[in-house]
Design a protein around this motif. Structure first.
Motif, PDB file in Angstrom:
ATOM      1  N   PRO A 192      -5.390  17.439   2.622  1.00 20.63           N
ATOM      2  CA  PRO A 192      -4.111  17.934   2.117  1.00 20.63           C
ATOM      3  C   PRO A 192      -3.571  19.038   3.018  1.00 20.63           C
ATOM      4  CG  PRO A 192      -5.899  18.930   0.881  1.00 20.63           C
ATOM      5  CD  PRO A 192      -6.535  17.929   1.831  1.00 20.63           C
ATOM      6  N   LEU A 193      -2.296  19.340   2.877  1.00 18.20           N
ATOM      7  CA  LEU A 193      -1.692  20.403   3.680  1.00 18.20           C
ATOM      8  C   LEU A 193      -2.343  21.753   3.402  1.00 18.20           C
ATOM      9  CD1 LEU A 193       2.099  19.458   3.548  1.00 18.20           C
ATOM     10  CD2 LEU A 193       0.361  18.783   5.226  1.00 18.20           C
ATOM     11  N   SER A 194      -2.914  21.910   2.213  1.00 22.46           N
ATOM     12  CA  SER A 194      -3.592  23.170   1.881  1.00 22.46           C
ATOM     13  C   SER A 194      -4.818  23.412   2.751  1.00 22.46           C
ATOM     14  CB  SER A 194      -3.988  23.184   0.410  1.00 22.46           C
ATOM     15  OG  SER A 194      -4.852  22.093   0.103  1.00 22.46           O
ATOM     16  N   GLY A 200       2.200  16.472   9.768  1.00 23.25           N
ATOM     17  CA  GLY A 200       2.587  15.548  10.829  1.00 23.25           C
ATOM     18  C   GLY A 200       3.595  14.521  10.353  1.00 23.25           C
ATOM     19  N   ILE A 201       4.522  14.166  11.224  1.00 19.14           N
ATOM     20  CA  ILE A 201       5.535  13.168  10.876  1.00 19.14           C
ATOM     21  C   ILE A 201       4.880  11.806  10.664  1.00 19.14           C
ATOM     22  CG2 ILE A 201       7.657  12.022  11.619  1.00 19.14           C
ATOM     23  CD1 ILE A 201       7.948  15.055  11.038  1.00 19.14           C
ATOM     24  N   THR A 202       4.015  11.394  11.591  1.00 14.35           N
ATOM     25  CA  THR A 202       3.331  10.116  11.439  1.00 14.35           C
ATOM     26  C   THR A 202       2.398  10.157  10.238  1.00 14.35           C
ATOM     27  OG1 THR A 202       3.452   9.839  13.843  1.00 14.35           O
ATOM     28  CG2 THR A 202       2.001   8.350  12.643  1.00 14.35           C
ATOM     29  N   ARG A 203       1.734  11.262  10.025  1.00 15.60           N
ATOM     30  CA  ARG A 203       0.878  11.430   8.839  1.00 15.60           C
ATOM     31  C   ARG A 203       1.676  11.169   7.565  1.00 15.60           C
ATOM     32  NH1 ARG A 203       0.479  15.150   4.930  1.00 15.60           N
ATOM     33  NH2 ARG A 203      -1.563  15.658   4.021  1.00 15.60           N
ATOM     34  N   GLU A 204       2.829  11.798   7.473  1.00 16.31           N
ATOM     35  CA  GLU A 204       3.672  11.652   6.290  1.00 16.31           C
ATOM     36  C   GLU A 204       4.051  10.190   6.057  1.00 16.31           C
ATOM     37  OE1 GLU A 204       7.450  14.194   4.631  1.00 16.31           O
ATOM     38  OE2 GLU A 204       7.546  13.530   6.726  1.00 16.31           O
ATOM     39  N   VAL A 207       1.022   8.107   4.876  1.00 18.17           N
ATOM     40  CA  VAL A 207       0.778   8.346   3.451  1.00 18.17           C
ATOM     41  C   VAL A 207       1.750   7.523   2.609  1.00 18.17           C
ATOM     42  CG1 VAL A 207       0.930  10.080   1.615  1.00 18.17           C
ATOM     43  CG2 VAL A 207      -0.263  10.623   3.749  1.00 18.17           C
ATOM     44  N   ASP A 208       3.028   7.523   3.008  1.00 19.10           N
ATOM     45  CA  ASP A 208       4.048   6.794   2.242  1.00 19.10           C
ATOM     46  C   ASP A 208       3.906   5.275   2.387  1.00 19.10           C
ATOM     47  OD1 ASP A 208       5.113   9.187   1.423  1.00 19.10           O
ATOM     48  OD2 ASP A 208       6.785   9.177   2.838  1.00 19.10           O
ATOM     49  N   TRP A 209       3.701   4.812   3.610  1.00 20.60           N
ATOM     50  CA  TRP A 209       3.768   3.382   3.890  1.00 20.60           C
ATOM     51  C   TRP A 209       2.447   2.655   3.678  1.00 20.60           C
ATOM     52  CZ3 TRP A 209       6.715   3.713   9.235  1.00 20.60           C
ATOM     53  CH2 TRP A 209       8.064   4.097   8.994  1.00 20.60           C
ATOM     54  N   ALA A 210       1.330   3.327   3.936  1.00 21.06           N
ATOM     55  CA  ALA A 210       0.029   2.659   3.863  1.00 21.06           C
ATOM     56  C   ALA A 210      -0.770   3.045   2.628  1.00 21.06           C
ATOM     57  CB  ALA A 210      -0.783   2.959   5.135  1.00 21.06           C
ATOM     58  N   GLY A 211      -0.208   3.909   1.794  1.00 21.55           N
ATOM     59  CA  GLY A 211      -0.881   4.260   0.554  1.00 21.55           C
ATOM     60  C   GLY A 211      -2.078   5.171   0.720  1.00 21.55           C
TER      61      GLY A 211
END
Length: 273
Positions: A192-194, A200-204, A207-211
Motif C-alpha cells: 500500500p502507499l502507506s 506509480g502510474i503503471t502501478r495504479e 491495480v485497476d485493470w488486473a485486479g
C-alpha cells in the motif's frame, strides 16, 4: 535533439540552466518520466497530475499544466522516434547556495531520448538500505535520487536491473524506480502507499485493470512469492526471473502473464487513461 527550457525549444548544446539552480545545488525539484510511442506520450494527464502533487508536497509553486503539456508536445514534435523516454523536470530555480529558495521562479525542462520496449524477464536484488515511510519526501517524485543511484549500482554489480527496498519497519516497499508486485497463494498483491512507496502510474493502472490488491507485506514476501513482477512507465509490467540468488523458473508465470496481457491491451486502447 531539441530540449524545452523555460519557454522554448533549444538545441542540446544551448539547453542549459544556471549552476545556481536549486535542482542542481540541493536536489530541490520534481520530475516525471513518460513512455512515448510514435510521438504520443502515454498517460500524460495522470503524469501531469502527479507532477503537480509532488510540487505541492515539496512546497514549489504548482506548475502550469497547460504550459507543461505544450512543452511536452513541442518536444515530441521536434524529436520524432518510434519509442522514447520523455522527461519533465521542474525545480526551485535560481536560489542561494543553501536550502533556502530564491525568488527567481521555477525552472521547467522537458527532454527526450530514445528508449527500447520492455526486453523481457529481469533480475532484482534486495538491499540493506531502507525507505523512510515517514519522511518529508515520502510519496513525492523528487530529483533527490542519490539513494536510488547507490542501490541501482548495487543491483548492476549482481547482474540485476533493479533493487528493491524495505521500509523502516521491515515491510516491502518499492524499487529504485519501480513498484513491486508479488503473487502469494495465487493472489496478486502490492504494498500500500502507506508503506512509503511512490504512487506509480503503471502501478495504479495494474491495480485497476488486473485486479491487484494492496496488502501490507513483509520484506520476506520476495523470498516466498510464487511470481514477482515490477512496474514502471518504461518497464510496463516486467516479470522477474530472479530475486537475489533465487530463481523463479518459467517467468512470466500465469498471473504475471495475464497482467501483462491486460495492460498491453488496455494501454493500447486508452493512451491517456
Amino acid at each position: 535533439m531539441k530540449i524545452w527550457v523555460d519557454g522554448g525549444l533549444r538545441e542540446t548544446a544551448d539547453a542549459t540552466v544556471s549552476v545556481l539552480d536549486h535542482g542542481l545545488t540541493v536536489g530541490d525539484g520534481v520530475f516525471e518520466t513518460l513512455k512515448t510511442t510514435q510521438g504520443r506520450a502515454f498517460a500524460l494527464t495522470r503524469h501531469l497530475r502527479r507532477l503537480a502533487r509532488s510540487a505541492r508536497g515539496l512546497g514549489l509553486p504548482e506548475p502550469d499544466r497547460d504550459e507543461v503539456a505544450r512543452a511536452c508536445q513541442a518536444v515530441l514534435d521536434a524529436n520524432p522516434m518510434p519509442h522514447g523516454r520523455l522527461r519533465i523536470t521542474y525545480t526551485g530555480g535560481v536560489s542561494p547556495l543553501g536550502s533556502d529558495r530564491g525568488d527567481a521562479g521555477a525552472t521547467l525542462v522537458v527532454a527526450m531520448s530514445a528508449a527500447t520496449p520492455n526486453p523481457g524477464p529481469t533480475a532484482i536484488v534486495t538491499v540493506p538500505w531502507t525507505r523512510n515511510e515517514r519522511g518529508a519526501l515520502t510519496g513525492l517524485k523528487t530529483t533527490s535520487y542519490g539513494e536510488n543511484v547507490v542501490a541501482l549500482a548495487r543491483a548492476r554489480e549482481q547482474d540485476a536491473t533493479e533493487a528493491v527496498f524495505a521500509n523502516t519497519t521491515g515491510r516491502l516497499c518499492e524499487g529504485t524506480g519501480s513498484n513491486v508486485f508479488v503473487v502469494l497463494d495465487g493472489r496478486l498483491l502490492t504494498p500500500p502507499l502507506s508503506s512509503g512507496c511512490l504512487a506509480g502510474i503503471t502501478r495504479e493502472l495494474v491495480v485497476d485493470w488486473a485486479g491487484a490488491e494492496e496488502e501490507d507485506l513483509p520484506y520476506e514476501a520476495l523470498a516466498e512469492a510464487e511470481e514477482v513482477f515490477i512496474t514502471s512507465s518504461l518497464r510496463d509490467v516486467q516479470p522477474v526471473h530472479r530475486v537475489d540468488a533465487r530463481e523463479l523458473p518459467g517467468a512470466p508465470g500465469p498471473v504475471t502473464a495475464k497482467a501483462m496481457e491486460v495492460f498491453a491491451e488496455r494501454s493500447a486502447d486508452h493512451p491517456n487513461p
